[in-house]
Design a protein around this motif. Structure first.
Motif, PDB file in Angstrom:
ATOM      1  N   ILE A 156       8.908  23.278  74.251  1.00 23.02           N
ATOM      2  CA  ILE A 156       9.881  24.342  73.999  1.00 23.02           C
ATOM      3  C   ILE A 156      10.599  24.730  75.290  1.00 23.02           C
ATOM      4  O   ILE A 156      11.813  24.956  75.303  1.00 23.02           O
ATOM      5  CB  ILE A 156       9.187  25.561  73.362  1.00 23.02           C
ATOM      6  CG1 ILE A 156       8.751  25.207  71.939  1.00 23.02           C
ATOM      7  CG2 ILE A 156      10.112  26.774  73.338  1.00 23.02           C
ATOM      8  CD1 ILE A 156       7.914  26.260  71.274  1.00 23.02           C
ATOM      9  N   VAL A 157       9.849  24.793  76.383  1.00 23.07           N
ATOM     10  CA  VAL A 157      10.469  25.078  77.677  1.00 23.07           C
ATOM     11  C   VAL A 157      11.522  24.016  77.994  1.00 23.07           C
ATOM     12  O   VAL A 157      12.635  24.327  78.434  1.00 23.07           O
ATOM     13  CB  VAL A 157       9.403  25.130  78.792  1.00 23.07           C
ATOM     14  CG1 VAL A 157      10.061  25.122  80.171  1.00 23.07           C
ATOM     15  CG2 VAL A 157       8.541  26.375  78.641  1.00 23.07           C
ATOM     16  N   TYR A 158      11.183  22.764  77.754  1.00 26.82           N
ATOM     17  CA  TYR A 158      12.123  21.666  78.017  1.00 26.82           C
ATOM     18  C   TYR A 158      13.374  21.806  77.151  1.00 26.82           C
ATOM     19  O   TYR A 158      14.503  21.699  77.639  1.00 26.82           O
ATOM     20  CB  TYR A 158      11.443  20.327  77.746  1.00 26.82           C
ATOM     21  CG  TYR A 158      12.334  19.130  78.005  1.00 26.82           C
ATOM     22  CD1 TYR A 158      12.324  18.492  79.240  1.00 26.82           C
ATOM     23  CD2 TYR A 158      13.191  18.647  77.018  1.00 26.82           C
ATOM     24  CE1 TYR A 158      13.144  17.400  79.488  1.00 26.82           C
ATOM     25  CE2 TYR A 158      14.020  17.563  77.249  1.00 26.82           C
ATOM     26  CZ  TYR A 158      13.992  16.942  78.489  1.00 26.82           C
ATOM     27  OH  TYR A 158      14.821  15.870  78.722  1.00 26.82           O
ATOM     28  N   ILE A 159      13.181  22.068  75.870  1.00 32.01           N
ATOM     29  CA  ILE A 159      14.316  22.212  74.953  1.00 32.01           C
ATOM     30  C   ILE A 159      15.223  23.348  75.395  1.00 32.01           C
ATOM     31  O   ILE A 159      16.446  23.204  75.492  1.00 32.01           O
ATOM     32  CB  ILE A 159      13.810  22.453  73.512  1.00 32.01           C
ATOM     33  CG1 ILE A 159      13.123  21.203  72.969  1.00 32.01           C
ATOM     34  CG2 ILE A 159      14.969  22.863  72.594  1.00 32.01           C
ATOM     35  CD1 ILE A 159      12.340  21.441  71.691  1.00 32.01           C
TER      36      ILE A 159
ATOM     37  N   LYS B 266       8.203  12.065  75.991  1.00 26.41           N
ATOM     38  CA  LYS B 266       7.908  11.511  77.316  1.00 26.41           C
ATOM     39  C   LYS B 266       7.593  12.620  78.309  1.00 26.41           C
ATOM     40  O   LYS B 266       6.690  12.485  79.144  1.00 26.41           O
ATOM     41  CB  LYS B 266       9.099  10.685  77.795  1.00 26.41           C
ATOM     42  CG  LYS B 266       8.881   9.995  79.128  1.00 26.41           C
ATOM     43  CD  LYS B 266      10.095   9.157  79.513  1.00 26.41           C
ATOM     44  CE  LYS B 266       9.876   8.463  80.860  1.00 26.41           C
ATOM     45  NZ  LYS B 266      11.056   7.640  81.242  1.00 26.41           N
ATOM     46  N   HIS B 267       8.319  13.735  78.188  1.00 28.28           N
ATOM     47  CA  HIS B 267       8.126  14.863  79.105  1.00 28.28           C
ATOM     48  C   HIS B 267       6.739  15.481  78.953  1.00 28.28           C
ATOM     49  O   HIS B 267       6.151  15.948  79.933  1.00 28.28           O
ATOM     50  CB  HIS B 267       9.201  15.916  78.848  1.00 28.28           C
ATOM     51  CG  HIS B 267       9.121  17.119  79.729  1.00 28.28           C
ATOM     52  ND1 HIS B 267       9.452  17.093  81.070  1.00 28.28           N
ATOM     53  CD2 HIS B 267       8.733  18.404  79.463  1.00 28.28           C
ATOM     54  CE1 HIS B 267       9.280  18.292  81.593  1.00 28.28           C
ATOM     55  NE2 HIS B 267       8.845  19.102  80.643  1.00 28.28           N
ATOM     56  N   VAL B 268       6.215  15.505  77.724  1.00 31.37           N
ATOM     57  CA  VAL B 268       4.913  16.150  77.474  1.00 31.37           C
ATOM     58  C   VAL B 268       3.784  15.129  77.339  1.00 31.37           C
ATOM     59  O   VAL B 268       2.661  15.489  76.973  1.00 31.37           O
ATOM     60  CB  VAL B 268       4.977  17.051  76.222  1.00 31.37           C
ATOM     61  CG1 VAL B 268       6.018  18.139  76.400  1.00 31.37           C
ATOM     62  CG2 VAL B 268       5.266  16.242  74.960  1.00 31.37           C
TER      63      VAL B 268
ATOM     64  N   SER C  21       3.119  10.579  72.213  1.00 31.41           N
ATOM     65  CA  SER C  21       3.966   9.651  71.471  1.00 31.41           C
ATOM     66  C   SER C  21       4.950  10.450  70.629  1.00 31.41           C
ATOM     67  O   SER C  21       4.688  11.605  70.262  1.00 31.41           O
ATOM     68  CB  SER C  21       3.117   8.759  70.560  1.00 31.41           C
ATOM     69  OG  SER C  21       2.578   9.516  69.486  1.00 31.41           O
ATOM     70  N   SER C  22       6.083   9.853  70.317  1.00 36.64           N
ATOM     71  CA  SER C  22       7.086  10.543  69.502  1.00 36.64           C
ATOM     72  C   SER C  22       6.519  10.916  68.142  1.00 36.64           C
ATOM     73  O   SER C  22       6.771  12.014  67.626  1.00 36.64           O
ATOM     74  CB  SER C  22       8.321   9.650  69.330  1.00 36.64           C
ATOM     75  OG  SER C  22       8.915   9.375  70.569  1.00 36.64           O
ATOM     76  N   TYR C  23       5.745  10.009  67.569  1.00 30.63           N
ATOM     77  CA  TYR C  23       5.172  10.255  66.244  1.00 30.63           C
ATOM     78  C   TYR C  23       4.232  11.460  66.275  1.00 30.63           C
ATOM     79  O   TYR C  23       4.326  12.363  65.440  1.00 30.63           O
ATOM     80  CB  TYR C  23       4.419   9.013  65.768  1.00 30.63           C
ATOM     81  CG  TYR C  23       3.696   9.214  64.450  1.00 30.63           C
ATOM     82  CD1 TYR C  23       4.382   9.136  63.240  1.00 30.63           C
ATOM     83  CD2 TYR C  23       2.328   9.488  64.428  1.00 30.63           C
ATOM     84  CE1 TYR C  23       3.722   9.330  62.032  1.00 30.63           C
ATOM     85  CE2 TYR C  23       1.663   9.688  63.231  1.00 30.63           C
ATOM     86  CZ  TYR C  23       2.362   9.603  62.037  1.00 30.63           C
ATOM     87  OH  TYR C  23       1.713   9.804  60.847  1.00 30.63           O
ATOM     88  N   TYR C  24       3.347  11.490  67.273  1.00 30.24           N
ATOM     89  CA  TYR C  24       2.370  12.577  67.334  1.00 30.24           C
ATOM     90  C   TYR C  24       3.049  13.907  67.658  1.00 30.24           C
ATOM     91  O   TYR C  24       2.700  14.946  67.092  1.00 30.24           O
ATOM     92  CB  TYR C  24       1.295  12.268  68.373  1.00 30.24           C
ATOM     93  CG  TYR C  24       0.194  13.311  68.401  1.00 30.24           C
ATOM     94  CD1 TYR C  24      -0.647  13.494  67.303  1.00 30.24           C
ATOM     95  CD2 TYR C  24       0.012  14.127  69.513  1.00 30.24           C
ATOM     96  CE1 TYR C  24      -1.645  14.457  67.319  1.00 30.24           C
ATOM     97  CE2 TYR C  24      -0.988  15.088  69.535  1.00 30.24           C
ATOM     98  CZ  TYR C  24      -1.807  15.252  68.441  1.00 30.24           C
ATOM     99  OH  TYR C  24      -2.791  16.210  68.445  1.00 30.24           O
ATOM    100  N   LEU C  25       4.040  13.887  68.563  1.00 29.50           N
ATOM    101  CA  LEU C  25       4.752  15.124  68.888  1.00 29.50           C
ATOM    102  C   LEU C  25       5.455  15.680  67.658  1.00 29.50           C
ATOM    103  O   LEU C  25       5.437  16.887  67.413  1.00 29.50           O
ATOM    104  CB  LEU C  25       5.776  14.879  69.997  1.00 29.50           C
ATOM    105  CG  LEU C  25       6.688  16.075  70.321  1.00 29.50           C
ATOM    106  CD1 LEU C  25       5.877  17.277  70.804  1.00 29.50           C
ATOM    107  CD2 LEU C  25       7.735  15.693  71.363  1.00 29.50           C
ATOM    108  N   SER C  26       6.078  14.812  66.874  1.00 28.33           N
ATOM    109  CA  SER C  26       6.773  15.258  65.667  1.00 28.33           C
ATOM    110  C   SER C  26       5.822  15.962  64.711  1.00 28.33           C
ATOM    111  O   SER C  26       6.129  17.038  64.182  1.00 28.33           O
ATOM    112  CB  SER C  26       7.427  14.058  64.977  1.00 28.33           C
ATOM    113  OG  SER C  26       8.056  14.458  63.778  1.00 28.33           O
TER     114      SER C  26
END
Length: 335
Positions: free
Chosen positions: A234-237, A252-254, A257-262
């Motif tokens: 959220i900070v990044y966004i 990548k920043h956190v 994987s994209s799947y797990y973050l989603s």
């Protein structure tokens, strides 16, 4: 990582607009300064006394030192804290961060109070009035302000930053105007009439605009996620709203994987990643649309949309008004 100067220039009009409206609402002067106390925006509502103080090279330095010290006080206390400046007036400050680094301070106050004995001077107080008749006259003419009003304004400034300026402050905070959902919806009621939606939309109340969020798109967004990865996301966004924000880049920043973050983002925030990003961008667009010097094309570009048509489509999906219709409504209400 964004360049500090580029970031401040990019957000200057947004900050200037917020400070201008804050001064209009509270009658307390505001300005944004850098970490050395140099002005970054226009000064809004400055008293004649403080204008004179900042026009003189010697006293200007005293003011700048106070501004920086006040910013440090807010950082140490983790809140906007009223203090006495070198001239005995009450100010308060709040920091602006980028990538966890302080890049500026919002300064507000210039209030002469009768009941300020509880406040400590932020720096050594200087008796500059006895040798300068103009300063003494300007100081005497200052009206007294109730200290409780100043304290309330300090809390209000902090609330504005924490809830509406998340795109320019490096903090994990609430979503903002479009996350305001009627209580009936929060309790699980499936429908709400247009009046309820308009009443509960804070942005509509502020600008006196009759627009609404589509009920089908409404979600109760979790204000405070528990997972450190989502807080960091959220900070990044919020710090990159003037860019194209992709799930892959944030993942990548956190270090996920994209799947797990989603999946984790939806679970923690009760809203999917793309919808959250779009809400934040539309929140900011609403601020910019109130400034007629920003064209719709420039707003779309500033918010990282490659095509104005897609920006307009996203805006209308959220508010049921196109950006141009929203701006026309603002102009009509201001006539």
């Amino acid at each position: 990582m964004l360049n500090r100067q580029t970031y401040l220039v990019s957000n200057q009009k947004v900050l200037d607009k917020i400070l201008q409206e804050f001064t209009a609402a509270t009658d307390l002067p505001t300005i944004l300064v850098d970490t050395q106390g140099n002005a970054l925006t226009s000064s809004h509502g400055f008293t004649p006394f403080c204008q004179l103080m900042r026009q003189n090279e010697a006293t200007q330095k005293l003011c700048q030192n106070c501004d920086v010290a006040g910013g440090h006080l807010a950082l140490n206390n983790k809140r906007a804290t009223p203090y006495l400046c070198h001239a005995g007036l009450v100010d308060f400050s709040y920091p602006i961060k980028l990538d966890d680094q302080v890049i500026a301070y919002i300064i507000c106050g210039q209030a002469k109070v009768k009941d300020g004995a509880e406040l400590q001077p932020i720096t050594e107080q200087k008796n500059t009035l006895s040798t300068n008749a103009a300063l003494k006259s300007a100081y005497t003419a200052l009206p007294f302000v109730n200290l409780d009003k100043v304290k309330a304004a300090a809390k209000l400034l902090q609330m504005i930053i924490n809830n509406y300026l998340t795109d320019i402050v490096d903090q994990t905070l609430t979503v903002g105007p479009f996350s305001s959902v009627p209580k009936s919806v929060q309790q699980g009621v499936a429908s709400a009439n247009d009046e309820v939606w308009a009443t509960n939309n804070q942005a509509a109340q502020t600008a006196n605009i009759d627009f609404k969020i589509q009920p089908a798109a409404a979600q109760t967004v979790i204000d405070h996620p528990q997972k450190a990865e989502i807080k960091k996301a959220i900070v990044y966004i919020n710090s990159h709203l003037n860019e194209t924000i992709t799930l892959n880049a944030v993942a990548k920043h956190v270090f996920l994987s994209s799947y797990y973050l989603s999946k984790l983002f939806k679970k923690e925030m009760n809203i999917n990643f793309v919808d959250y990003v779009n809400r934040k961008k539309i929140d900011r667009a609403i601020i910019l649309l109130q400034d007629a010097t920003w064209s719709i094309d420039s707003i779309a570009h500033n918010l990282g949309f490659s095509q104005t048509s897609y920006f307009s489509k996203t805006f209308k999906k959220t508010t049921e008004l196109s950006p141009s219709q929203y701006r026309k409504q603002i102009q009509k209400n201001n006539e």
